[in-house]
Write a protein that holds these residues in place. Structure first.
Motif, short mmCIF file in Angstrom:
data_model
loop_
_atom_site.label_atom_id
_atom_site.label_comp_id
_atom_site.label_asym_id
_atom_site.label_seq_id
_atom_site.Cartn_x
_atom_site.Cartn_y
_atom_site.Cartn_z
N ARG A 34 12.27 -29.32 -27.48
CA ARG A 34 13.70 -29.06 -27.72
C ARG A 34 14.03 -27.59 -27.46
N PHE A 35 13.18 -26.70 -27.91
CA PHE A 35 13.40 -25.27 -27.72
C PHE A 35 13.55 -24.92 -26.25
N PHE A 36 12.61 -25.36 -25.41
CA PHE A 36 12.67 -25.02 -23.99
C PHE A 36 13.85 -25.70 -23.30
N TYR A 56 9.60 -26.92 -12.96
CA TYR A 56 9.76 -27.52 -14.29
C TYR A 56 11.21 -27.80 -14.64
N HIS A 57 12.15 -27.36 -13.85
CA HIS A 57 13.56 -27.49 -14.20
C HIS A 57 13.97 -28.95 -14.45
N GLU A 58 13.49 -29.85 -13.62
CA GLU A 58 13.84 -31.26 -13.80
C GLU A 58 13.38 -31.77 -15.17
N ALA A 59 12.20 -31.36 -15.60
CA ALA A 59 11.66 -31.80 -16.89
C ALA A 59 12.46 -31.24 -18.07
N LEU A 60 13.20 -30.17 -17.83
CA LEU A 60 13.96 -29.50 -18.90
C LEU A 60 15.42 -29.95 -18.96
N ARG A 61 15.86 -30.73 -18.01
CA ARG A 61 17.29 -31.08 -17.91
C ARG A 61 17.76 -32.05 -18.99
N ASP A 62 16.90 -32.95 -19.43
CA ASP A 62 17.31 -33.98 -20.39
C ASP A 62 16.35 -33.96 -21.57
N VAL A 63 16.86 -33.57 -22.73
CA VAL A 63 16.00 -33.41 -23.91
C VAL A 63 15.37 -34.74 -24.33
N GLU A 64 16.10 -35.83 -24.23
CA GLU A 64 15.55 -37.13 -24.65
C GLU A 64 14.40 -37.55 -23.73
N GLU A 65 14.56 -37.34 -22.43
CA GLU A 65 13.47 -37.63 -21.50
C GLU A 65 12.28 -36.70 -21.77
N ALA A 66 12.57 -35.45 -22.08
CA ALA A 66 11.50 -34.48 -22.38
C ALA A 66 10.71 -34.92 -23.60
#
Length: 143
Positions: A11-13, A43-53
């Motif tokens: 969540r932080f990132f 890594y930007h794609e991995a950070l775009r959606d918190v629920e997916e992360a």
């Protein structure tokens, strides 16, 4: 002692990235995280959606780099260098960065030393050995 959960870290990132994209004010720690996030566009794609992360599986068996672990290690190393803790890490980093011509590359090499120290401590059941860690970074700087 601050001990965030895996979800707290993710969540932080994600929040730091969201705030950056929205031109919102960042806390000092979020600003450091943002700087490392910008160094890693992969890594930007991995950070775009918190629920997916939160749901993402970065287990070793899947063979993927965990962007949250990687960014967390950058933050940890940045903090270690800023306060020179363990003693000698700042000088070892500076020498390594000079030899490699890149602070980012030096961070990645320090990550390997840090990961090895943690792995050895977990395997042996002993506390992490800061002296071995610093010596490992210094050896890398000499090659």
């Amino acid at each position: 002692m601050f001990n965030p959960s895996q979800h707290d870290v993710r969540r932080f990132f994600c929040e730091a990235y969201r705030k950056h994209k929205g031109n919102e004010i960042l806390t000092p720690l979020e600003a450091i995280a943002r700087d490392w996030i910008m160094e890693h566009p992969e890594y930007h794609e991995a950070l775009r959606d918190v629920e997916e992360a939160l749901a993402a599986d970065y287990s070793v068996e899947r063979g993927q780099t965990n962007p949250f672990l990687h960014l967390s290690m950058h933050l940890s190393i940045t903090e270690q260098i800023s306060i020179d803790q363990p003693p000698g890490i700042r000088g070892a980093f500076q020498l390594l960065a000079q030899r490699r011509g890149s602070e980012h590359e030096a961070h990645h090499e320090i990550m390997e030393c840090l990961g090895e120290m943690i792995w050895n401590a977990q395997r042996s059941g002993m506390p992490p050995d800061a002296t071995v860690y610093i010596d490992s970074v210094r050896r890398r700087a000499q090659h």
